[in-house]
Design a protein around this motif. Structure first.
Motif, PDB file in Angstrom:
ATOM      1  N   HIS A 341       0.864  -1.174   0.000  1.00 12.56           N
ATOM      2  CA  HIS A 341       0.000   0.000   0.000  1.00 12.56           C
ATOM      3  C   HIS A 341       0.909   1.235   0.000  1.00 12.56           C
ATOM      4  N   SER A 342       0.449   2.312  -0.618  1.00 16.49           N
ATOM      5  CA  SER A 342       1.325   3.493  -0.725  1.00 16.49           C
ATOM      6  C   SER A 342       1.664   4.110   0.642  1.00 16.49           C
ATOM      7  N   ASP A 343       0.850   3.862   1.658  1.00 14.90           N
ATOM      8  CA  ASP A 343       1.123   4.452   2.982  1.00 14.90           C
ATOM      9  C   ASP A 343       1.974   3.567   3.899  1.00 14.90           C
ATOM     10  N   ASP A 344       2.329   2.379   3.413  1.00 17.36           N
ATOM     11  CA  ASP A 344       3.061   1.427   4.263  1.00 17.36           C
ATOM     12  C   ASP A 344       4.289   2.035   4.912  1.00 17.36           C
ATOM     13  N   GLN A 345       5.128   2.615   4.043  1.00 19.28           N
ATOM     14  CA  GLN A 345       6.436   3.021   4.560  1.00 19.28           C
ATOM     15  C   GLN A 345       6.323   4.181   5.542  1.00 19.28           C
ATOM     16  N   ALA A 346       5.330   5.053   5.333  1.00 19.16           N
ATOM     17  CA  ALA A 346       5.137   6.168   6.278  1.00 19.16           C
ATOM     18  C   ALA A 346       4.742   5.615   7.653  1.00 19.16           C
ATOM     19  N   LEU A 347       3.910   4.588   7.624  1.00 13.98           N
ATOM     20  CA  LEU A 347       3.478   3.954   8.874  1.00 13.98           C
ATOM     21  C   LEU A 347       4.672   3.331   9.610  1.00 13.98           C
ATOM     22  N   VAL A 348       5.528   2.672   8.840  1.00 13.22           N
ATOM     23  CA  VAL A 348       6.717   2.035   9.416  1.00 13.22           C
ATOM     24  C   VAL A 348       7.647   3.103   9.988  1.00 13.22           C
ATOM     25  N   THR A 349       7.907   4.126   9.201  1.00 11.27           N
ATOM     26  CA  THR A 349       8.833   5.180   9.639  1.00 11.27           C
ATOM     27  C   THR A 349       8.342   5.816  10.933  1.00 11.27           C
ATOM     28  N   GLU A 350       7.056   6.101  11.002  1.00 11.44           N
ATOM     29  CA  GLU A 350       6.519   6.725  12.212  1.00 11.44           C
ATOM     30  C   GLU A 350       6.706   5.802  13.429  1.00 11.44           C
ATOM     31  N   LEU A 351       6.445   4.515  13.226  1.00 10.50           N
ATOM     32  CA  LEU A 351       6.606   3.566  14.330  1.00 10.50           C
ATOM     33  C   LEU A 351       8.066   3.515  14.789  1.00 10.50           C
ATOM     34  N   LEU A 352       8.984   3.409  13.838  1.00 13.27           N
ATOM     35  CA  LEU A 352      10.400   3.293  14.206  1.00 13.27           C
ATOM     36  C   LEU A 352      10.883   4.565  14.916  1.00 13.27           C
ATOM     37  N   GLU A 353      10.368   5.699  14.494  1.00 19.72           N
ATOM     38  CA  GLU A 353      10.750   6.951  15.164  1.00 19.72           C
ATOM     39  C   GLU A 353      10.238   6.980  16.604  1.00 19.72           C
ATOM     40  N   LEU A 354       8.996   6.551  16.784  1.00 18.64           N
ATOM     41  CA  LEU A 354       8.438   6.512  18.149  1.00 18.64           C
ATOM     42  C   LEU A 354       9.220   5.534  19.026  1.00 18.64           C
ATOM     43  N   MET A 355       9.554   4.400  18.437  1.00 19.15           N
ATOM     44  CA  MET A 355      10.299   3.385  19.205  1.00 19.15           C
ATOM     45  C   MET A 355      11.674   3.916  19.612  1.00 19.15           C
ATOM     46  N   THR A 356      12.310   4.653  18.713  1.00 13.07           N
ATOM     47  CA  THR A 356      13.643   5.201  19.018  1.00 13.07           C
ATOM     48  C   THR A 356      13.520   6.262  20.105  1.00 13.07           C
ATOM     49  N   GLN A 357      12.580   7.165  19.899  1.00 16.53           N
ATOM     50  CA  GLN A 357      12.404   8.289  20.828  1.00 16.53           C
ATOM     51  C   GLN A 357      12.093   7.804  22.249  1.00 16.53           C
ATOM     52  N   HIS A 358      11.268   6.770  22.357  1.00 16.26           N
ATOM     53  CA  HIS A 358      10.842   6.309  23.682  1.00 16.26           C
ATOM     54  C   HIS A 358      11.598   5.068  24.136  1.00 16.26           C
ATOM     55  N   GLU A 359      12.649   4.715  23.401  1.00 18.51           N
ATOM     56  CA  GLU A 359      13.480   3.540  23.729  1.00 18.51           C
ATOM     57  C   GLU A 359      12.613   2.315  24.019  1.00 18.51           C
ATOM     58  N   LEU A 360      11.669   2.065  23.120  1.00 22.18           N
ATOM     59  CA  LEU A 360      10.773   0.922  23.318  1.00 22.18           C
ATOM     60  C   LEU A 360      11.497  -0.374  22.988  1.00 22.18           C
ATOM     61  N   ASP A 361      11.121  -1.409  23.684  1.00 24.53           N
ATOM     62  CA  ASP A 361      11.718  -2.717  23.452  1.00 24.53           C
ATOM     63  C   ASP A 361      11.292  -3.248  22.071  1.00 24.53           C
ATOM     64  N   TYR A 362      12.276  -3.605  21.288  1.00 26.86           N
ATOM     65  CA  TYR A 362      12.008  -4.001  19.893  1.00 26.86           C
ATOM     66  C   TYR A 362      11.105  -5.239  19.823  1.00 26.86           C
ATOM     67  N   THR A 363      11.511  -6.288  20.527  1.00 26.62           N
ATOM     68  CA  THR A 363      10.753  -7.548  20.482  1.00 26.62           C
ATOM     69  C   THR A 363       9.349  -7.353  21.040  1.00 26.62           C
ATOM     70  N   ASN A 364       9.281  -6.721  22.216  1.00 25.10           N
ATOM     71  CA  ASN A 364       7.978  -6.606  22.873  1.00 25.10           C
ATOM     72  C   ASN A 364       7.009  -5.706  22.109  1.00 25.10           C
ATOM     73  N   THR A 365       7.533  -4.702  21.433  1.00 19.47           N
ATOM     74  CA  THR A 365       6.639  -3.828  20.666  1.00 19.47           C
ATOM     75  C   THR A 365       5.936  -4.635  19.578  1.00 19.47           C
ATOM     76  N   PHE A 366       6.711  -5.372  18.811  1.00 16.72           N
ATOM     77  CA  PHE A 366       6.074  -6.155  17.733  1.00 16.72           C
ATOM     78  C   PHE A 366       5.263  -7.322  18.308  1.00 16.72           C
ATOM     79  N   ALA A 367       5.718  -7.859  19.446  1.00 23.04           N
ATOM     80  CA  ALA A 367       4.936  -8.931  20.077  1.00 23.04           C
ATOM     81  C   ALA A 367       3.600  -8.380  20.572  1.00 23.04           C
ATOM     82  N   SER A 368       3.586  -7.129  21.035  1.00 22.91           N
ATOM     83  CA  SER A 368       2.330  -6.557  21.550  1.00 22.91           C
ATOM     84  C   SER A 368       1.317  -6.382  20.413  1.00 22.91           C
ATOM     85  N   LEU A 369       1.814  -6.022  19.237  1.00 20.82           N
ATOM     86  CA  LEU A 369       0.909  -5.873  18.089  1.00 20.82           C
ATOM     87  C   LEU A 369       0.406  -7.250  17.644  1.00 20.82           C
ATOM     88  N   THR A 370       1.311  -8.225  17.714  1.00 23.96           N
ATOM     89  CA  THR A 370       0.935  -9.591  17.333  1.00 23.96           C
ATOM     90  C   THR A 370      -0.128 -10.132  18.299  1.00 23.96           C
TER      91      THR A 370
END
Ligand code: AMP
Ligand code: MG
Length: 476
Positions: A341-370
């Motif tokens: 979808h044309s919006d995919d990458q914007a969605l990904v970029t926003e998530l990665l920026e939030l994760m970096t800014q808030h030092e979110l746990d990589y595994t747990n973030t994606f596990a929480s969505l799963t």
């Protein structure tokens, strides 16, 4: 059954050398499933005799392999197995060739003043990490056993010594080709190339030049795919020197490795990686750089260099293209975006920026969505509050798909548990203090099926290590 795979290449490459015989050695860890899977079926006493250097494998000559390597960008012409012995190779029941190597098995002609030994801690780390990575679906060397040698190793203080028994589909490194290029040993390089091509299942064609290009292409593909796997699970290797780069794309050398917990592309754990050369997000560039060093070495086999350089450069451009495609697909897979979808990458970029800014746990973030899509385990894997506005957008994008299909995709790409750094340290401490670890006994079982979303002990899911303080060291 056993044979000396590298001996035909010559003694300058595979130097005959026997491992130290550790008479008081004991098996500390024994990977029984690997023992069966490889068709060895050794009992503990037999394993101990062979893997402690007390008895050579039948029909083989133990060797140390020579190699060069770019270490943090600096070329070192003579590295080689300074504390390892390749005691033999064998075919598994399904016909796959496997090398058996001992690490920490005594000084060799390549030790360069080192003692050739390994302490118990780094040996246990390699056992846990290589098993966990294999189970996560990352191509890797594996670990058959760890033995205590009964002898002390002197580092900052005195530590119990150990031997790691490592299995690998091959020990041919980028640095192996660099070494033969330096020796101008065209004959040995051709032999090594043909051996490597056979191992990689590549057809030998009539044109020698085409063989070399197809080999190089396969190495690049394997390295690129490995980088995507490391990215998928958050693995930081820490010492991606060309001597630690296997041409078959298996992960090797678990010295200063660690799992990324708090997300950042800049994450580095290795105490010696001061410039961040091998930071999490740098790894694909470094793999491609290492492939470039392989191409330079292969030039030895060409009479006309310029056309070969152009072909190699084209293949290296493909590396970036293949990686970029895989990169975008990986995030779609991790987020359960079943269609492009044309919006995919914007969605990904926003998530990665939030994760970096808030030092979110990589595994747990994606596990929480799963977990959200699985409609279970949401207490164990709560979605971070700072992601709530982003979550609305992601939900809107995924609600067009069937939840079961989304969940099935996400569980394939998002592990629920990983070998967390503090737990690996705890296991290592257990072994130093008590010679065993009840934590590892249960944990290793769970790590063997990391994509299963079941009820895990809370301790296994939480990061305790401070992402900005935790440090790893080369396991020497
Ligand atoms: P590594 O950083 O573990 O890939 O090691 C780089 C080089 O140093 C290789 O040639 C190793 O064999 C060698 N080396 C590492 N530790 C030791 C040691 N304790 N004794 C001798 N050689 C070592
Ligand atoms: Mg190494």
């Amino acid at each position: 059954m056993f044979y000396s795979r590298y001996t035909p290449i010559g003694e300058q490459f595979a130097v005959p050398a026997a491992p130290t015989a550790f008479k008081d050695a004991e098996l500390v860890l024994f990977n029984l499933s690997l023992n069966t899977q490889l068709g060895l079926n050794w009992d503990a006493a037999t394993a101990c005799l062979y893997l402690s250097g007390q008895q050579p494998l039948p029909n083989t000559h133990s060797v140390c392999l020579a190699y060069s390597g770019h270490q943090f960008g600096q070329f070192n012409p003579t590295l080689g197995d300074g504390r390892a012995h390749l005691i033999g190779s064998f075919l598994t029941p399904n016909g796959e060739a496997i090398d058996l190597q001992l690490k920490g098995s005594g000084a060799t002609v390549f030790s360069r003043g080192g003692d050739g030994l390994c302490a118990l801690g780094p040996a246990v780390r390699e056992f846990v990490m290589s098993r966990a990575l294999s189970s996560l679906g990352v191509p890797s060397t594996d670990c058959l056993a760890v033995l205590s040698t009964g002898q002390a190793v002197y580092r900052q203080g005195s530590l119990p010594g150990a031997v790691v028994a490592r299995t690998a589909r091959s020990h041919i490194r980028v640095g192996s080709f660099q070494y033969l290029a330096l020796q101008q040993d065209e004959k040995a390089m051709t032999q090594l190339l043909e051996m490597a091509m056979k191992d990689m299942g590549l057809q030998l064609r009539e044109s020698r030049e085409e063989n070399i290009f197809s080999f190089f292409q396969s190495v690049c593909d394997a390295q690129c795919d490995l980088m995507l796997k490391w990215l998928q699970v958050g693995f930081i290797h820490g010492v991606m020197n060309t001597d630690n780069t296997l041409i078959n794309g298996e992960t090797i050398d678990y010295g200063p490795c660690a799992m990324m917990e708090a997300f950042s592309f800049n994450r580095v754990f290795s105490s010696i990686d001061r410039q961040g050369r091998y930071a999490f997000g740098q790894q694909p560039n470094m793999a491609s750089w290492n492939c470039g060093r392989l191409a330079e070495s292969l030039l030895l086999l060409f009479t006309e260099e310029q056309p070969a350089i152009e072909r190699f450069s084209g293949i290296l451009v493909n590396f970036s293209e293949r990686f970029n495609e895989g990169y975008q697909q990986l995030w779609r897979n991790k987020l359960g975006l079943l269609q492009t979808h044309s919006d995919d990458q914007a969605l990904v970029t926003e998530l990665l920026e939030l994760m970096t800014q808030h030092e979110l746990d990589y595994t747990n973030t994606f596990a929480s969505l799963t977990a959200l899509k699985l409609h279970k385990l949401q207490e164990q894997f709560p979605v971070a509050a700072v992601l709530k506005p982003w979550l609305v957008k992601w939900q809107a994008m995924t609600e067009q798909y069937d939840d079961d299909q989304v969940a099935a995709m996400m569980t394939r790409f998002n592990p629920a548990i990983i070998p967390r750094n503090d737990l690996v340290e705890e296991v290592i401490n257990d072994y130093y203090q008590q010679g065993k670890s009840t934590l590892l006994d249960t944990w290793i079982e769970a790590l063997s099926t990391p994509y299963q979303y079941v009820d895990y002990p809370e301790k296994w899911l939480k990061s305790q290590s401070d992402p900005n303080r935790y440090q790893t060291f080369c396991g020497t």
